[in-house]
Structures are given as structure tokens and as C-alpha cells.
Design an enzyme around this catalytic site. Structure first.
Site, short mmCIF file in Angstrom:
data_model
loop_
_atom_site.label_atom_id
_atom_site.label_comp_id
_atom_site.label_asym_id
_atom_site.label_seq_id
_atom_site.Cartn_x
_atom_site.Cartn_y
_atom_site.Cartn_z
N HIS A 13 -15.10 32.65 13.00
CA HIS A 13 -15.94 32.48 14.21
C HIS A 13 -17.33 32.01 13.78
O HIS A 13 -18.16 32.82 13.35
CB HIS A 13 -16.06 33.80 14.98
CG HIS A 13 -16.78 33.68 16.29
ND1 HIS A 13 -16.33 34.29 17.45
CD2 HIS A 13 -17.92 33.04 16.63
CE1 HIS A 13 -17.15 34.02 18.43
NE2 HIS A 13 -18.14 33.27 17.97
N ARG A 17 -23.22 24.01 15.93
CA ARG A 17 -24.09 23.20 16.80
C ARG A 17 -23.72 21.72 16.76
O ARG A 17 -22.62 21.36 16.39
CB ARG A 17 -25.58 23.40 16.44
CG ARG A 17 -26.01 24.86 16.40
CD ARG A 17 -25.69 25.62 17.65
NE ARG A 17 -26.24 26.97 17.62
CZ ARG A 17 -25.77 27.98 18.36
NH1 ARG A 17 -24.73 27.82 19.16
NH2 ARG A 17 -26.34 29.16 18.29
N HIS A 138 -14.41 35.42 24.63
CA HIS A 138 -15.71 36.10 24.66
C HIS A 138 -15.51 37.21 25.69
O HIS A 138 -15.57 36.96 26.90
CB HIS A 138 -16.87 35.18 25.04
CG HIS A 138 -18.17 35.90 24.93
ND1 HIS A 138 -19.16 35.57 24.05
CD2 HIS A 138 -18.63 37.01 25.58
CE1 HIS A 138 -20.16 36.41 24.15
NE2 HIS A 138 -19.87 37.31 25.09
N ASP A 246 -19.64 35.09 13.71
CA ASP A 246 -20.44 34.69 14.88
C ASP A 246 -21.83 34.24 14.44
O ASP A 246 -22.82 34.45 15.15
CB ASP A 246 -20.53 35.81 15.93
CG ASP A 246 -20.97 35.25 17.28
OD1 ASP A 246 -20.94 34.01 17.46
OD2 ASP A 246 -21.36 36.05 18.16
N ALA A 262 -29.81 34.17 22.34
CA ALA A 262 -28.93 35.15 21.69
C ALA A 262 -28.23 34.53 20.49
O ALA A 262 -27.65 33.45 20.61
CB ALA A 262 -27.89 35.65 22.69
O1 DOR Z 1 -25.14 35.87 20.13
C1 DOR Z 1 -24.39 34.94 20.39
N1 DOR Z 1 -24.72 33.67 20.11
N2 DOR Z 1 -23.22 35.21 20.97
C2 DOR Z 1 -22.42 34.24 21.41
O2 DOR Z 1 -21.40 34.54 21.95
C3 DOR Z 1 -22.80 32.81 21.27
C4 DOR Z 1 -23.76 32.62 20.19
C5 DOR Z 1 -24.45 31.26 20.23
O3 DOR Z 1 -23.76 30.25 20.43
O4 DOR Z 1 -25.65 31.22 20.04
ZN ZN Z 2 -19.87 33.08 18.98
#
Ligand code: DOR
Ligand code: ZN
Length: 340
Positions: A13, A17, A138, A246, A262
Site C-alpha cells: 500500500h 502521486r 479504505h 500507506d 492527511a
Molecule cells: O493518511 C492518508 N493519506 N490516508 C489515506 O487513506 C490516503 C493518504 C494520501 O493519499 O495522502
Molecule cells: Zn493509502
């Protein structure tokens, strides 16, 4: 123990970008020691069809020779035109897609085009079962209170499990004791990925003293008892649990800001932190299954043949990687990748 050698790991995971940054993040993954990464599709624009998926994979693999990109597509609501989804998903499968990712609407970064109700994607999910594509979730309900979003997703998972008995399902970045229990209850065709940051930290690390935006992620870090359930899962040796970092880079100005994005950039540090964590708990013998074996097995891939070696040699994490502040920025960690 001064050295540990194990089969080269995979990260199931990651976020790489789009645009010029892809190469930086892909090369960081290779340098971190990973053979394969499962690449999330929440790019701008998102990965939704075979042409987009093939182009993105080429970009990644050209930028980071030696890194194998396992590709996903973003699940969109069922097409009104019968047959269109079958054509699109069949082409995705042929182009090498291994999984589709379902984002509830607005749940995290770049998910404004996510889904509102499971019924909206029922046809696509049925096709995924037929085509043997993995469903990555998710698993949060965005309308719920933020600490309860994963717990409130459990009925969605159960409904999917019961309705599509042959579908392989992954609950991504499991963050709560409820999520852990739900994955266990769903049985062998259901797995959970675990991140290093959810295994290491709780909400108090983010907001208990001064606010640390670099620990702000979705799902949120949770209570100590949730973290304990994640640790028990990671150390259990059950093939239902494997590593997905992640790792989610955001530019420093988007993190150290009001309306902070996030995501934690963990790619450069996650393996070193995991070696330390498993050592601290006296379960280093469980590490290889978690990072190098169970994920590959779940995805029907062979285990990597070569190995990596970590040595107990301190190193200091760079303060910044390409304008992104990594987890443990500037800190000294004990385990260094020395071989592989
Ligand atoms: O913290 C996160 N960032 N959780 C996610 O599910 C997506 C990810 C992001 O793409 O920045
Ligand atoms: Zn993710």
C-alpha cells in the site's frame, strides 16, 4: 542480534502521486529495500482505465529500475451503460491490474469522487469477483465520528464478505480493535494491511502534547488498546496480516498548515522501525512472514528470491526528502539496511 537477513520485502500500500514527484517517491521505495509496491490510484487525475494504469506503471518503472509496480484502479460507480464496466475492467485486468480500490466519498486525500453507498458499485464489485481482482477497501464511513469511522465500516465489510464469497478483500491500514476482529471473523479470503505508524503510535502521540501534523493520517491513530490489537495481529504469524505502509507524501507546506493534509511519509523509515519493533517485542522470527511472505501469497505472487540485511548500526533520518518531512525526521534509528 546484530544482523538480520530476510527475503526482500514488498509494500502492499503506497502512494507515489503524479508528475515529476513520482520518480522521487518510487526511487525512495527501491532504496528502502522493497521489491514490489502496490500503488494506490488516488492520483490527480485518478487511475480508472487500462491506458491510465499502463502509462502510470511505465512512469514508475522507468524512474525506479528494479522496482516492480503492482497496479490498482480506483473504483467508480457502476456505469449506466450495461457492458461498459465489463469492457473497462477486462481491459484493466489485461493491462495487469491486480486490485481495485474503493474509497467512500470524501474519506481521505483525493477521494471527493468516492462512493456514497455500496449499492452504487455492486455491479463493478461483482465483476471484480468474476475476474479475480482483489478489492482493497479504505474502510471508514466518513459521516461517523472520526474515531468510530472504521468501526462503523464493519457492516459494509460483512455485507461484501457475505455477498461475494470468492472475492479476495483487503481492509487497508487497519487502525482499530474492531477492524482487527472484523478481518479475523471474515476468514482466509480477507486480509488486513498494517502500517508502521499505526503499530507504533496512538492519538496521544499526535495531539497529546503539542500537535504533530506529521502524524496526521487517515484513518486516525487511535487508543492504546487499538494499537495493542494491531500489534497482536502483526505478531500473530497469521497470513491474514501483512505490511502496507500507506506511505503518503505531502509537501511540507501542506502538512505544516491549517487544514493539514492527511498522510505520513514513512517510506524511508518503515522497515528500520519494524525491525526495531519486532525486536523490542521478542518476535523477530515473525517479521519475514509479515513483510516478505503473506502479502505475496494473498496476491498469488511468488516470494522474492533475493534477500535484504539490516545491521544494528545507527543512522540519522534526513530532515527532508524532496520537500516532504518524513516520519522520524532528524531522529536516529538503530537498524540500517546494509545489504540488498
Ligand atoms: O493518511 C492518508 N493519506 N490516508 C489515506 O487513506 C490516503 C493518504 C494520501 O493519499 O495522502
Ligand atoms: Zn493509502
Amino acid at each position: 542480534m546484530q544482523h538480520i537477513t530476510f527475503h526482500r520485502p514488498d509494500d502492499f500500500h503506497v502512494h507515489l502521486r503524479q508528475g515529476p514527484d513520482v520518480g522521487h517517491y518510487a526511487r525512495d521505495a527501491r532504496h528502502a529495500g522493497f521489491a514490489r509496491v502496490l500503488v494506490m490510484p488516488n492520483t490527480l487525475p485518478p487511475i480508472v482505465d487500462a491506458a491510465g494504469l499502463s502509462g502510470y506503471r511505465r512512469e514508475i518503472e522507468v524512474a525506479a529500475p528494479g522496482l516492480k509496480a503492482l497496479m490498482t484502479f480506483k473504483i467508480r460507480p457502476d456505469d449506466k451503460n450495461p457492458g461498459a464496466d465489463r469492457i473497462r475492467l477486462t481491459a484493466l485486468k489485461k493491462a495487469g491490474a491486480v486490485a481495485g480500490k474503493l474509497y467512500p466519498e470524501g474519506v481521505t486525500t483525493h477521494s471527493a469522487d468516492g462512493i456514497r453507498r455500496l449499492d452504487d458499485v455492486w455491479g463493478v464489485v461483482a465483476l471484480m469477483e468474476e475476474l479475480d481482482l482483489v478489492l482493497c477497501l479504505h474502510g471508514e464511513v466518513p459521516q461517523a465520528f472520526s474515531l468510530d469511522r472504521e468501526k462503523e465500516f464493519v457492516p459494509w465489510l460483512e455485507r461484501l464478505r457475505q455477498s461475494f464469497p470468492r472475492l479476495r478483500i483487503v481492509l487497508e491500514h487497519v487502525s482499530s480493535a474492531d477492524g482487527v476482529q472484523a478481518v479475523k471473523d471474515c476468514g482466509a479470503l480477507t486480509a488486513g494491511t498494517l502500517t508502521a505508524h499505526h503499530l507504533l503510535f496512538t492519538l496521544d502521540d499526535m495531539v497529546g502534547g503539542k500537535l504533530d501534523p506529521h502524524l496526521f493520517c487517515k484513518p486516525l491513530l487511535k487508543r492504546p488498546e487499538d494499537r495493542q490489537a494491531l500489534l497482536d495481529a502483526a505478531f500473530s504469524g497469521s497470513p491474514q496480516w501483512f505490511f502496507g505502509s500507506d506511505s503518503a507524501p505531502h509537501a511540507r507546506e501542506d502538512k505544516e498548515a491549517s487544514l493539514c493534509s492527511a498522510g505520513c511519509y514513512t517510506m524511508p523509515v518503515s522497515l528500520s522501525l519494524l525491525v526495531q519493533l519486532f525486536e523490542d517485542h521478542g518476535v523477530l522470527d515473525k517479521l519475514e512472514g509479515f513483510v516478505s511472505r503473506f502479502g505475496a501469497e494473498f496476491y498469488g505472487l511468488s516470494q522474492n528470491q533475493d534477500t535484504v540485511t539490516f545491521a544494528k548500526e545507527p543512522w540519522t533520518v534526513s530532515k527532508m526528502y524532496h520537500n516532504v518531512v518524513p516520519l522520524c525526521s532528524g531522529q536516529t534509528l538503530n537498524w540500517s539496511l546494509t545489504g540488498g
